[in-house]
Design a protein around this motif. Structure first.
Motif, PDB file in Angstrom:
ATOM      1  N   MET A 255       0.904  -0.520  -0.095  1.00 45.67           N
ATOM      2  CA  MET A 255      -0.193   0.289   0.216  1.00 45.67           C
ATOM      3  C   MET A 255       1.245   1.176  -0.253  1.00 45.67           C
ATOM      4  SD  MET A 255      -3.181  -0.195   2.903  1.00 45.67           S
ATOM      5  CE  MET A 255      -4.359  -0.484   2.446  1.00 45.67           C
ATOM      6  N   ASN A 256      -0.016   1.780  -0.620  1.00 45.85           N
ATOM      7  CA  ASN A 256       0.839   3.600  -0.438  1.00 45.85           C
ATOM      8  C   ASN A 256       0.022   5.028  -0.203  1.00 45.85           C
ATOM      9  OD1 ASN A 256       0.279   3.949  -3.254  1.00 45.85           O
ATOM     10  ND2 ASN A 256       1.793   3.380  -4.370  1.00 45.85           N
ATOM     11  N   GLY A 257       0.934   5.787   0.066  1.00 37.97           N
ATOM     12  CA  GLY A 257      -0.307   7.195  -0.313  1.00 37.97           C
ATOM     13  C   GLY A 257      -0.540   7.417   1.244  1.00 37.97           C
ATOM     14  N   LEU A 258      -1.992   7.649   1.337  1.00 35.62           N
ATOM     15  CA  LEU A 258      -3.013   8.219   2.693  1.00 35.62           C
ATOM     16  C   LEU A 258      -2.871   7.096   3.162  1.00 35.62           C
ATOM     17  CD1 LEU A 258      -4.683   9.908   4.133  1.00 35.62           C
ATOM     18  CD2 LEU A 258      -7.012   9.342   2.545  1.00 35.62           C
ATOM     19  N   PHE A 259      -3.249   5.872   2.639  1.00 36.22           N
ATOM     20  CA  PHE A 259      -3.871   4.498   3.787  1.00 36.22           C
ATOM     21  C   PHE A 259      -2.457   4.146   3.924  1.00 36.22           C
ATOM     22  CE2 PHE A 259      -7.025   4.713   0.363  1.00 36.22           C
ATOM     23  CZ  PHE A 259      -8.101   4.728   1.482  1.00 36.22           C
ATOM     24  N   SER A 260      -1.428   3.838   3.544  1.00 35.44           N
ATOM     25  CA  SER A 260      -0.236   3.358   4.346  1.00 35.44           C
ATOM     26  C   SER A 260       0.302   4.686   5.366  1.00 35.44           C
ATOM     27  CB  SER A 260       1.391   3.250   2.981  1.00 35.44           C
ATOM     28  OG  SER A 260       1.818   4.342   3.281  1.00 35.44           O
ATOM     29  N   GLY A 261      -0.016   5.673   5.284  1.00 32.72           N
ATOM     30  CA  GLY A 261       0.973   6.396   6.738  1.00 32.72           C
ATOM     31  C   GLY A 261      -0.344   6.414   7.134  1.00 32.72           C
ATOM     32  N   ALA A 262      -1.657   6.219   6.787  1.00 30.69           N
ATOM     33  CA  ALA A 262      -2.679   5.833   8.609  1.00 30.69           C
ATOM     34  C   ALA A 262      -2.263   5.150   9.073  1.00 30.69           C
ATOM     35  CB  ALA A 262      -4.045   6.207   7.511  1.00 30.69           C
ATOM     36  N   ALA A 263      -2.270   4.272   8.417  1.00 26.59           N
ATOM     37  CA  ALA A 263      -1.297   2.198   9.397  1.00 26.59           C
ATOM     38  C   ALA A 263      -1.107   2.994  10.407  1.00 26.59           C
ATOM     39  CB  ALA A 263      -1.408   1.601   8.272  1.00 26.59           C
ATOM     40  N   ALA A 264       0.686   3.478   9.701  1.00 23.21           N
ATOM     41  CA  ALA A 264       2.035   3.744  10.060  1.00 23.21           C
ATOM     42  C   ALA A 264       1.812   4.794  11.154  1.00 23.21           C
ATOM     43  CB  ALA A 264       2.818   4.369   9.479  1.00 23.21           C
ATOM     44  N   ARG A 265       0.285   5.563  11.154  1.00 24.95           N
ATOM     45  CA  ARG A 265      -0.042   6.852  12.305  1.00 24.95           C
ATOM     46  C   ARG A 265      -0.759   6.061  13.652  1.00 24.95           C
ATOM     47  NH1 ARG A 265       0.014   9.838   8.289  1.00 24.95           N
ATOM     48  NH2 ARG A 265      -2.457   9.770   8.541  1.00 24.95           N
ATOM     49  N   ALA A 266      -1.774   5.249  13.017  1.00 22.80           N
ATOM     50  CA  ALA A 266      -1.783   3.762  14.359  1.00 22.80           C
ATOM     51  C   ALA A 266      -1.215   3.260  15.021  1.00 22.80           C
ATOM     52  CB  ALA A 266      -3.154   3.879  12.984  1.00 22.80           C
ATOM     53  N   ALA A 267       0.193   2.454  13.651  1.00 23.61           N
ATOM     54  CA  ALA A 267       0.341   1.347  14.908  1.00 23.61           C
ATOM     55  C   ALA A 267       1.268   1.657  15.560  1.00 23.61           C
ATOM     56  CB  ALA A 267       1.218   0.974  13.654  1.00 23.61           C
ATOM     57  N   HIS A 268       1.898   3.291  15.357  1.00 23.97           N
ATOM     58  CA  HIS A 268       2.217   4.169  16.571  1.00 23.97           C
ATOM     59  C   HIS A 268       1.690   4.713  17.552  1.00 23.97           C
ATOM     60  CE1 HIS A 268       5.988   6.553  17.532  1.00 23.97           C
ATOM     61  NE2 HIS A 268       5.355   7.805  17.729  1.00 23.97           N
ATOM     62  N   ARG A 269       0.590   5.091  17.413  1.00 28.06           N
ATOM     63  CA  ARG A 269      -0.402   5.606  18.703  1.00 28.06           C
ATOM     64  C   ARG A 269      -0.171   4.065  19.502  1.00 28.06           C
ATOM     65  NH1 ARG A 269      -3.227   8.140  14.622  1.00 28.06           N
ATOM     66  NH2 ARG A 269      -4.472   7.186  14.795  1.00 28.06           N
ATOM     67  N   SER A 270      -0.952   2.977  18.189  1.00 33.08           N
ATOM     68  CA  SER A 270      -1.531   1.883  19.879  1.00 33.08           C
ATOM     69  C   SER A 270       0.228   1.007  20.610  1.00 33.08           C
ATOM     70  CB  SER A 270      -1.524   0.162  18.912  1.00 33.08           C
ATOM     71  OG  SER A 270      -1.794  -0.515  19.181  1.00 33.08           O
ATOM     72  N   ALA A 271       1.471   1.689  20.072  1.00 35.18           N
ATOM     73  CA  ALA A 271       2.199   1.037  20.693  1.00 35.18           C
ATOM     74  C   ALA A 271       3.107   1.723  21.289  1.00 35.18           C
ATOM     75  CB  ALA A 271       3.692   0.951  19.408  1.00 35.18           C
ATOM     76  N   HIS A 272       2.970   3.396  21.776  1.00 40.78           N
ATOM     77  CA  HIS A 272       2.642   4.255  22.897  1.00 40.78           C
ATOM     78  C   HIS A 272       1.510   4.340  23.804  1.00 40.78           C
ATOM     79  CE1 HIS A 272       6.495   6.547  21.906  1.00 40.78           C
ATOM     80  NE2 HIS A 272       5.756   6.819  20.543  1.00 40.78           N
ATOM     81  N   ALA A 273       0.882   3.321  23.110  1.00 41.06           N
ATOM     82  CA  ALA A 273      -0.503   3.062  24.527  1.00 41.06           C
ATOM     83  C   ALA A 273       0.126   1.814  24.804  1.00 41.06           C
ATOM     84  CB  ALA A 273      -2.059   2.943  23.814  1.00 41.06           C
ATOM     85  N   SER A 274       0.318   0.702  24.501  1.00 42.13           N
ATOM     86  CA  SER A 274       0.797  -0.465  24.761  1.00 42.13           C
ATOM     87  C   SER A 274       1.496  -0.654  25.990  1.00 42.13           C
ATOM     88  CB  SER A 274       1.092  -1.452  23.514  1.00 42.13           C
ATOM     89  OG  SER A 274       1.677  -3.052  24.299  1.00 42.13           O
ATOM     90  N   LEU A 275       3.468   0.760  25.637  1.00 43.33           N
ATOM     91  CA  LEU A 275       3.800   0.795  26.438  1.00 43.33           C
ATOM     92  C   LEU A 275       3.303   2.143  27.627  1.00 43.33           C
ATOM     93  CD1 LEU A 275       6.748   1.738  23.611  1.00 43.33           C
ATOM     94  CD2 LEU A 275       6.863  -0.328  25.264  1.00 43.33           C
ATOM     95  N   THR A 276       2.359   2.797  27.343  1.00 42.60           N
ATOM     96  CA  THR A 276       2.213   3.254  28.763  1.00 42.60           C
ATOM     97  C   THR A 276       1.240   2.304  30.095  1.00 42.60           C
ATOM     98  OG1 THR A 276       1.999   5.318  27.262  1.00 42.60           O
ATOM     99  CG2 THR A 276       0.476   5.195  29.207  1.00 42.60           C
ATOM    100  N   GLU A 277       0.507   1.834  29.417  1.00 44.97           N
ATOM    101  CA  GLU A 277      -0.233   0.560  29.765  1.00 44.97           C
ATOM    102  C   GLU A 277       1.085  -0.026  30.771  1.00 44.97           C
ATOM    103  OE1 GLU A 277      -2.738  -2.539  29.780  1.00 44.97           O
ATOM    104  OE2 GLU A 277      -2.450  -2.436  28.263  1.00 44.97           O
ATOM    105  N   LEU A 278       2.137  -0.487  29.891  1.00 38.46           N
ATOM    106  CA  LEU A 278       3.242  -1.338  30.148  1.00 38.46           C
ATOM    107  C   LEU A 278       3.974  -0.604  31.393  1.00 38.46           C
ATOM    108  CD1 LEU A 278       5.214  -4.121  30.474  1.00 38.46           C
ATOM    109  CD2 LEU A 278       6.494  -2.909  28.178  1.00 38.46           C
TER     110      LEU A 278
END
Length: 117
Positions: free
Chosen positions: A1-24
């Motif tokens: 994927m490229n364009g808008l969707f790949s950027g959106a997926a990367a941002r979502a993964a980044h937010r999810s990872a930070h939320a997981s690390l905060t919970e840890l």
């Protein structure tokens, strides 16, 4: 994927990872205060941190929240599969619990990451 969707997926993964690390961190991160006051415990956490860096090959790619969150999830999943259970109540950081020390090392490494905007 490229364009808008790949950027959106990367941002979502980044937010999810930070939320997981905060919970840890909310779960075991208080151990960092204990480690800061106990050089022996800090040395153990530093050894675990070095092992994590080696496992994630951070000498060839940057350490990221996504990598650390995925690593921590893998540690927890494997530990649960092998019968490990988190302690009920306050954590005794002097106990020889490899899983808790490894997860605390993830928290320690996460402190060095840039914080999300």
């Amino acid at each position: 994927m490229n364009g808008l969707f790949s950027g959106a997926a990367a941002r979502a993964a980044h937010r999810s990872a930070h939320a997981s690390l905060t919970e840890l961190h909310d779960t075991v991160g208080a151990g960092l205060v204990q480690a800061d006051a106990n050089p022996g415990l800090m040395a153990l956490i530093d050894q675990h941190s070095a092992g994590i860096r080696d496992s994630l090959s951070v000498d060839t790619r940057p350490l990221t929240a996504v990598l650390l969150a995925a690593y921590a999830e893998g540690v927890r999943d494997a530990a649960f599969t092998h019968g490990w259970r988190p302690p009920a109540g306050e954590i005794d950081w002097t106990a020889n619990d490899w899983v808790l020390r490894r997860l605390l090392a993830v928290c320690s490494l996460a402190r060095s990451l840039p914080q999300p905007a």
